[in-house]
Design an enzyme around this catalytic site. Structure first.
Site, PDB file in Angstrom:
ATOM      1  N   GLU A   1       0.852  -1.190   0.000  1.00 42.11           N
ATOM      2  CA  GLU A   1       0.000   0.000   0.000  1.00 42.11           C
ATOM      3  C   GLU A   1       0.892   1.247   0.000  1.00 42.11           C
ATOM      4  O   GLU A   1       1.898   1.311   0.704  1.00 42.11           O
ATOM      5  CB  GLU A   1      -0.896  -0.002   1.239  1.00 42.11           C
TER       6      GLU A   1
ATOM      7  N   LYS B   1      -9.851   2.166  -2.441  1.00 39.95           N
ATOM      8  CA  LYS B   1     -10.055   1.701  -1.072  1.00 39.95           C
ATOM      9  C   LYS B   1     -11.455   2.068  -0.589  1.00 39.95           C
ATOM     10  O   LYS B   1     -11.836   3.243  -0.567  1.00 39.95           O
ATOM     11  CB  LYS B   1      -8.987   2.319  -0.171  1.00 39.95           C
TER      12      LYS B   1
ATOM     13  N   CYS C   1      -5.656  -2.696   2.666  1.00 41.11           N
ATOM     14  CA  CYS C   1      -5.412  -2.495   4.093  1.00 41.11           C
ATOM     15  C   CYS C   1      -6.684  -2.600   4.945  1.00 41.11           C
ATOM     16  O   CYS C   1      -7.133  -3.698   5.252  1.00 41.11           O
ATOM     17  CB  CYS C   1      -4.706  -1.166   4.315  1.00 41.11           C
TER      18      CYS C   1
END
Length: 411
Positions: free
Chosen positions: A168, A242, A283
């Protein structure tokens, strides 16, 4: 015999097979794994002249036990399984219903022959490939980060990796101040996005699939934390923004709010590649099991999560969440973190990039320093584990369900 090879044998073998000890094959876990996979795929390649009860029973009974079944036991087993499925309504546990796990494009069958009461299969079913997880050190020098990532990808490919995963935010420091400065216009490409231009070029030149970690993306007046996937021709085949932004406040330990600068993505991302169907998260996305469940219901073989867990939650939750997502959904999970940098005074990543198998087993991992992990993925284990532990058939669709809103609205 490699676990990717497939062989079905009766007591009389055709002349084109090499001599093999049948007893040893029946006791071999490798053969059992491959047999389960091949049996469940037979309908793709041919129609059976044999009774349907035999092929249906095998969905619930491991192949090595099939030799010892009497017709009456086969009938009872099939009836019991059918009754359970009928009362539990497992197909209703996913709305729309879960799709069948697709045959990976890396699986190839070269010859198949069937007869009424025996199955003969001579096949080459290569369901293996190597994955590379590049845990990179990240600096404030964007051009250095890009060049460094290129070298790491090349080294992974030289070691046989057909799929490479990056961390990331690998081209920028991880901070709200840095995101606007380092952001790139991915859709404009080339000079507007040197990071993704490099990924495209390297994927094409090395003929590999790249899940390009994530970088800050600028789109109009919005910023996103975005992962790009490139195929072996260098084509951008998926872009995941995300979905769950990292807003956390643990007094005295860590406070961070991505939502101060970033906008949340709106779309789950599943993409078909040369190395199978992959679901993408970034994440914090890994904490939300519903997203992983949707990916599994869409037929994903592998979930990839570039991430940067911190020194507070990393030791407690990083491996735990990966193993949970893998074992709950009976698929592979790969994660890739930046290397730890405790000297810069910025965000400190936990590291520990990891590959987890479909039984929740840690197959490969590293510590916090810069490293590249090369490990093997064997998709035949997906069918084996799902036969050993048939969760898909046992879900209580009569009591609960998961709604995939995107799929439902597209119908």
């Amino acid at each position: 015999m490699r676990s990717g090879s497939i062989a079905f044998l009766s007591t009389t073998l055709p002349s084109y097979t090499s001599p093999i000890n049948l007893t040893a094959l029946r006791s071999s876990a490798v053969c059992r794994s491959a047999s389960v996979v091949a049996f469940r795929r037979l309908s793709v390649f041919c129609s059976f002249p044999a009774r349907q009860t035999d092929s249906q029973v095998n969905k619930f009974i491991p192949f090595h036990n099939l030799f010892n079944l009497t017709p009456s036991r086969r009938t009872v087993t099939r009836a019991s399984a059918s009754t359970m499925a009928s009362s539990f309504s497992p197909e209703k546990a996913r709305v729309p219903p879960a799709v069948e796990l697709p045959v990976p494009p890396i699986s190839k069958v070269s010859y198949l022959k069937t007869c009424v009461r025996a199955w003969y299969l001579v096949a080459i079913g290569d369901m293996h490939f190597k994955i590379g997880l590049c845990q990179l050190s990240v600096t404030a020098d964007k051009l250095r980060n890009i060049a460094h990532a290129r070298v790491a990808i090349q080294e992974a490919a030289e070691k046989g990796a057909k799929l490479v995963l990056l961390p990331e935010i690998w081209n920028s420091p991880y901070s709200n101040d840095s995101f606007p400065v380092y952001a790139e216009d991915i859709d404009a490409g080339k000079d507007s996005s040197p990071s993704t231009a490099m990924l495209s070029e390297v994927a094409r030149s090395l003929k590999i699939t790249i899940v390009g970690g994530s970088i800050p993306e600028r789109c109009g007046d919005k910023l996103y934390n975005t992962c790009c996937v490139f195929d072996a021709d260098g084509k951008l085949i998926a872009k995941h923004r995300k979905i769950h932004l990292f807003d956390i406040n643990i007094p005295g330990q860590i406070t961070f709010e991505e939502s101060k600068t970033l906008t949340a993505g709106e779309t789950p991302t599943v993409v078909d590649t040369d190395v199978g169907r992959i679901g993408i998260g970034i994440c914090y996305d890994i904490r939300f099991q519903e997203l992983a469940m949707i990916y599994a219901a869409r037929g994903a073989h592998l979930l990839c999560y570039p991430g940067a867990f911190n020194m507070t939650t990393g030791p407690l939750h990083w491996e735990l969440l990966q193993r949970a997502r893998a074992v709950d959904n009976q698929l592979y999970v790969a994660t890739c973190s930046p290397a730890r940098d405790a000297e810069s005074g910025g965000y400190v990543a936990w590291g520990h990039s990891t590959l987890v198998g479909p039984f929740g087993e840690v197959l490969a991992t590293t510590e916090h320093d810069e490293a590249t992990i090369i490990s093997e993925i064997d998709y035949s284990l997906l069918d084996l584990r799902r036969t050993n532990l048939p969760l898909q058939k046992q879900r209580r669709g009569d009591l609960y369900n998961l709604v995939d809103v995107q799929r439902l609205n597209s119908q």
